[in-house]
Every structure is written in structure tokens, then in C-alpha cells.
Design a protein around this motif. Sequence first.
Motif, short mmCIF file in Angstrom:
data_model
loop_
_atom_site.label_atom_id
_atom_site.label_comp_id
_atom_site.label_asym_id
_atom_site.label_seq_id
_atom_site.Cartn_x
_atom_site.Cartn_y
_atom_site.Cartn_z
N ASN A 74 -55.58 -41.25 -13.63
CA ASN A 74 -55.43 -41.79 -12.29
C ASN A 74 -56.58 -42.71 -11.94
N PHE A 75 -56.35 -43.58 -10.96
CA PHE A 75 -57.43 -44.42 -10.46
C PHE A 75 -58.51 -43.52 -9.85
N PRO A 76 -59.78 -43.90 -9.97
CA PRO A 76 -60.86 -43.02 -9.48
C PRO A 76 -60.76 -42.78 -7.98
N ARG A 77 -60.69 -41.51 -7.60
CA ARG A 77 -60.62 -41.13 -6.19
C ARG A 77 -61.95 -40.57 -5.74
N PRO A 78 -62.51 -41.09 -4.67
CA PRO A 78 -63.79 -40.57 -4.19
C PRO A 78 -63.65 -39.12 -3.74
N PRO A 79 -64.69 -38.31 -3.87
CA PRO A 79 -64.59 -36.88 -3.51
C PRO A 79 -64.34 -36.64 -2.04
N GLU A 80 -64.64 -37.60 -1.20
CA GLU A 80 -64.41 -37.45 0.23
C GLU A 80 -64.22 -38.83 0.86
N GLY A 81 -63.71 -38.80 2.09
CA GLY A 81 -63.58 -40.05 2.84
C GLY A 81 -62.22 -40.69 2.80
N VAL A 82 -61.24 -40.09 2.12
CA VAL A 82 -59.88 -40.62 2.12
C VAL A 82 -58.92 -39.48 2.42
N ILE A 83 -57.79 -39.81 3.03
CA ILE A 83 -56.82 -38.80 3.41
C ILE A 83 -55.41 -39.36 3.27
N GLN A 84 -54.49 -38.52 2.83
CA GLN A 84 -53.10 -38.91 2.66
C GLN A 84 -52.30 -38.36 3.84
N VAL A 85 -51.53 -39.25 4.48
CA VAL A 85 -50.82 -38.88 5.71
C VAL A 85 -49.41 -39.46 5.68
N LYS A 86 -48.45 -38.70 6.22
CA LYS A 86 -47.11 -39.22 6.42
C LYS A 86 -47.05 -39.96 7.76
N VAL A 87 -46.44 -41.14 7.74
CA VAL A 87 -46.33 -41.94 8.95
C VAL A 87 -44.91 -42.49 9.07
N CYS A 88 -44.56 -42.87 10.29
CA CYS A 88 -43.29 -43.54 10.53
C CYS A 88 -43.50 -45.04 10.31
N PRO A 125 -44.81 -39.13 12.38
CA PRO A 125 -43.36 -39.05 12.52
C PRO A 125 -42.89 -37.80 13.25
N THR A 126 -41.73 -37.92 13.89
CA THR A 126 -41.06 -36.79 14.52
C THR A 126 -39.82 -36.44 13.71
N GLU A 127 -39.08 -35.45 14.18
CA GLU A 127 -37.84 -35.08 13.49
C GLU A 127 -36.82 -36.20 13.54
N ASP A 128 -36.95 -37.08 14.52
CA ASP A 128 -35.99 -38.17 14.68
C ASP A 128 -36.34 -39.40 13.83
N CYS A 129 -37.45 -39.36 13.07
CA CYS A 129 -37.86 -40.50 12.25
C CYS A 129 -37.22 -40.46 10.87
N SER A 130 -36.03 -39.94 10.80
CA SER A 130 -35.34 -39.82 9.52
C SER A 130 -35.13 -41.18 8.89
N GLY A 131 -35.49 -41.30 7.60
CA GLY A 131 -35.30 -42.56 6.87
C GLY A 131 -36.41 -43.56 7.04
N THR A 132 -37.40 -43.27 7.89
CA THR A 132 -38.49 -44.23 8.11
C THR A 132 -39.85 -43.62 7.80
N VAL A 133 -39.86 -42.46 7.15
CA VAL A 133 -41.12 -41.78 6.87
C VAL A 133 -41.68 -42.24 5.52
N THR A 134 -42.95 -42.59 5.50
CA THR A 134 -43.63 -43.00 4.28
C THR A 134 -44.97 -42.28 4.20
N THR A 135 -45.48 -42.12 3.00
CA THR A 135 -46.78 -41.49 2.79
C THR A 135 -47.78 -42.55 2.38
N GLN A 136 -48.88 -42.64 3.11
CA GLN A 136 -49.91 -43.64 2.86
C GLN A 136 -51.29 -42.99 2.84
N TRP A 137 -52.22 -43.67 2.17
CA TRP A 137 -53.61 -43.23 2.12
C TRP A 137 -54.43 -44.00 3.15
N PHE A 138 -55.38 -43.32 3.77
CA PHE A 138 -56.22 -43.92 4.80
C PHE A 138 -57.69 -43.57 4.54
#
Length: 535
Positions: free
Chosen positions: A413-427, A434-447
Motif C-alpha cells: 500500500n501507499f505509505p500511510r502516516p501513523p496519525e493525522g488522516v481519517i476515513q469518513v463516509k460522506v454524501c 450521510p443520512t438514511e435518505d442518502c441512498s446511492g450518493t454515499v462515498t468513502t473519502q480520506w481527510f
Amino acid sequence: MERYIADANAKYQRERSSKSAVAYNTYVPMTELLALMFNLPALKVSEQRAEAISHATYLNQLNPVLDVLSMIGGMDSLKVSIVNKANAKTKQENERTTIEGTMISLENETGYITALVGGSKFSGENQFIRAVQAKLQPGSTFKPLYYTEAIDSRKFTPATIISDTPVVFHTADGKPYIPLNFRGEWLGNIPLYYALIHSMNVPSLKVLDGIGFDAAISRSTSLLGIPKEDVASRGFVPGYPLGLGVCSVRPVELARAYAVIAGGGKEVTPMAIRTVEDRNGNIILNPERSIREAQQAKGEAAQIIPPQTAFVMTKLLEQTVQSGTLTSQGWKFTYRTDDGRRYSIPAMGKTGTTQNWADAWTSGSTPYYTSTFWFGFDRPGQSLGLNITGATLAGFAWGDYMREIHRGMISKNFPRPPEGVIQVKVCSSSGQIPTEDCSGTVTTQWFIAGTQPTEICAVHSNKTASTLAISRLQMERYQSGQHLTAQIDTAPLQFNLDFLNAEDIHSMQEAGSADIPPHAQEPDAPLPDYNYLME
């Protein structure tokens, strides 16, 4: 490279010949007729065509024979006066009509140049090593460089919503600058990650505008390794065209920039020669040691971008291979072990096609290697045509090469720093949680930690409340004597009036509507002849 350069030239010549044939068969007879009918000799093109054909015949058939005869017979005057001029003309013509290509591959960790192709061939007329000598416009492969500054600034995140709509930017002297997307399409509000992996121009320029020209220039030239004294001469001037890669870089510099990102943000210095030894094996020159000592002397300055920013950018550009302009290359990085198990090696990259389709680029990395491919003309300005782009030509060459060099290598894998990044689901519609109504628009991104969204999706969270409000509006209309109901149309806030049906009644009951008017179930009741538009 030989195969892809040959294929590109064959495709280009077919398209060019087809256009020429259509033009000749359609317009030459017309101009000849007009020239004769109205006595307009300037319109006659038959003589020019005959001259062009005879000139091409001389260059391609007669001149090579004269060249050989002049050397055999020692006729230097013939060679100087006729042959050399014709050869120069041929070279000039080839620079405009023959597609060239170059590639370079680096090892991310060391900077070793593991492969390099300078051009289509090595001959007396073709000794230009384009990978390290050519200065070319990088097009959209340049975008990730200043996107790292955008992520680093925390003004933008992968989920930042940007409006992809026609816009007029203004230069420092007040002149309008109106960019277009590659296919002339507009998508409205889109998240930053989508804009980057699909190479959308207007959102990218808004990112550039948000971070500022000076910050973008400083970051990009630092990644490329361009000295400050060369920045202005390379076209790195404050202005919106810079955001679309209107500057000049060497392919080796672009490969270096991507290798820096893939390697966690640390400086990478490309090198082809590690040591030079005499015939007894004694080292008389040690370029690698000099490079390593210079890197160590820089200390923290050798970390060109923070590891957190580098990691977020690798995760962004991985999506280009998974669902963006390099999607067709995604399968190329899946392998099988000796016992039949499947595994994959992560890959990231970006395609680029410059103005007028003049250059086709792809630059990208795995955790092991970075490679950059370019195809175009040695003489700038000529178009490759609409069918030869970074995705359709350079992307496939890059994918084929990268697939082969990783066979037998273990997944990494690409080198990941031990801290300072977080993976989150967003609409993806709102860039929020996202809420329960965000069906089909949910993506997972790193921040970068602290920049992730903290608010609930405003686009979909009001869905239930909106349904209740519409039901109440319906009740108010029935109580006022209007036998109508409001139903949401495709346009926001626009309502078309119609009778209440069983589904409407059920919705009203679920929403808590108390008194459903008895005439609501009378489909034959008269309907006023108008539509109501709520604003």
C-alpha cells in the motif's frame, strides 16, 4: 513504445487522409467552377495541388536517391545546395506531421531511473531525449500538483462542493478568461474528488482561485524540482491558464512530482548513474552519494509536502484508476499467486490532454514505481485529433507498462502516516455526513484529521419534513375548497396540481394528516385549468 507510436501515427494519418479526401472531392471542384465562371484565377487550386504532390514525391522518392549519389560520387555541391535543403524541409515537415513519444520510469524510494525511452528511434536526425530534454505543456496532469496545496491549506477537502457551471474569470489586466470543460458539459454542484478524477476544468480553476496563484506556483515548482530562477521562463506566471497546465515541464520533472506524492511527500531526485568505476573496479565518481548527502543536509526541508497531504492525494488519485479517466486500466493491476489466489497492487494516476489536443499525457504511480508517458509533435501547435488523448493513448501505454513491471511483486500500500488522516463516509451531493435518505450518493473519502465533515446532509435530511409540509399544504387547499393536491416535479420547488389518488391519501395518513376530505377520492371532480408554481 514502438507499438503505441506506430498505432498513433496510423490512426492520425487515416483521419488526416480522410479529411483531405473529403475536402478535395467536395471543395476543389466548386472552387474550380467558381474560378472559371467568374474569372477568379486566385481561386484555382489545381496547380497548387499538383505542386504539393510533386514536392512530396521529390522529398520522399527522389531526394533519398540524390543523397546516396552525392555521397558515392563525392558531389558535395549537390549535397549542400539541394539534398541538405530537402532534408531540412523533410525534418521540419516530420516535426509537424509525425507523432513522437517518450516515457520515463522511476523507483519511488530511491529515485533510480529504471526505464527511459527518448523517442521513436535513435538516428542522426532523432537524437533528442524527450524524457529529460523536452519542455512540454503538461495539461491536466499538472492539476494534482496544486490540488496538494488546496488539501494542505484546509480550505478544500475531497468532499468540498464546487459549482461546475459556466463562469468568466478575469485576468490581472481585466481581460475575461472563459474556460470550458473537456466535452463542453456542465454538471452543477459536484464534490472536489469527482472534479479531479474526471479532469473537470472549471472546478479546478475555482480551486486554483481559492488557494491563490502564488501558493499554487510555489507548491507545483517545489514538487517538480524547478529552480526559482527558471520559474518565469517556464511559463509559471500568475493566471488562470496555469491551472490547466499552460506552462512547460520536462517529463522527468513530472515523474518526480508524482513520485514525491506516492512516496509520502519526501524529496525524490531522479538519477540514472549511481557510480562510475575505472577498469579495476575503483569508484572514481559517486553521484548517488552526492545526492544523498545533499538530501540529508536539507533536513526537514526534504519533506516537500506533509505525509498526510501526500496520502490523501494518493487516495484521491487512486479513484482516477477505479472510476475516473484511467478506469480502463484498473484491471491491469490484478494478479494471481502461484497457488491461484488473486491480489491487486494499488495504482494512482492522472491523464492530460493539452489545448487543441496537441499533447497526450499520463503520469501515475504504484507504491513501487512512478511512470510518465507523453505523445505529441516535436513542433508545437499541431493537433493529434479528437480521438488521440491522454486517456485513449498515453493511458493504455502507461497501463501496459505498469502491469508488466509489477508481475511477481507482492501487494503493497501507499505509505500511510501513523496519525493525522481519517476515513469518513460522506454524501456526494452535499459533502456532509450521510443520512438514511442518502441512498446511492454515499462515498468513502480520506481527510486530513479535523477537516472531515461534521454536519448532517442538508440535501437529503429534509426529505421527511418536506413530505409533511407538502401534505399540510394539500390539506390547506382542500379546506379552502380547491380539489387539488401538490406533487413534487423534477425541478426543485415546482409543484404540479392533480387529483389525490390512493397513494397520496396513504402518504397523508402516514404524515399525520387528520381529516382527509371525502371528495379526495372522487377522480371525476372538475379540475381548474392551470398549474401552480410555488417559489
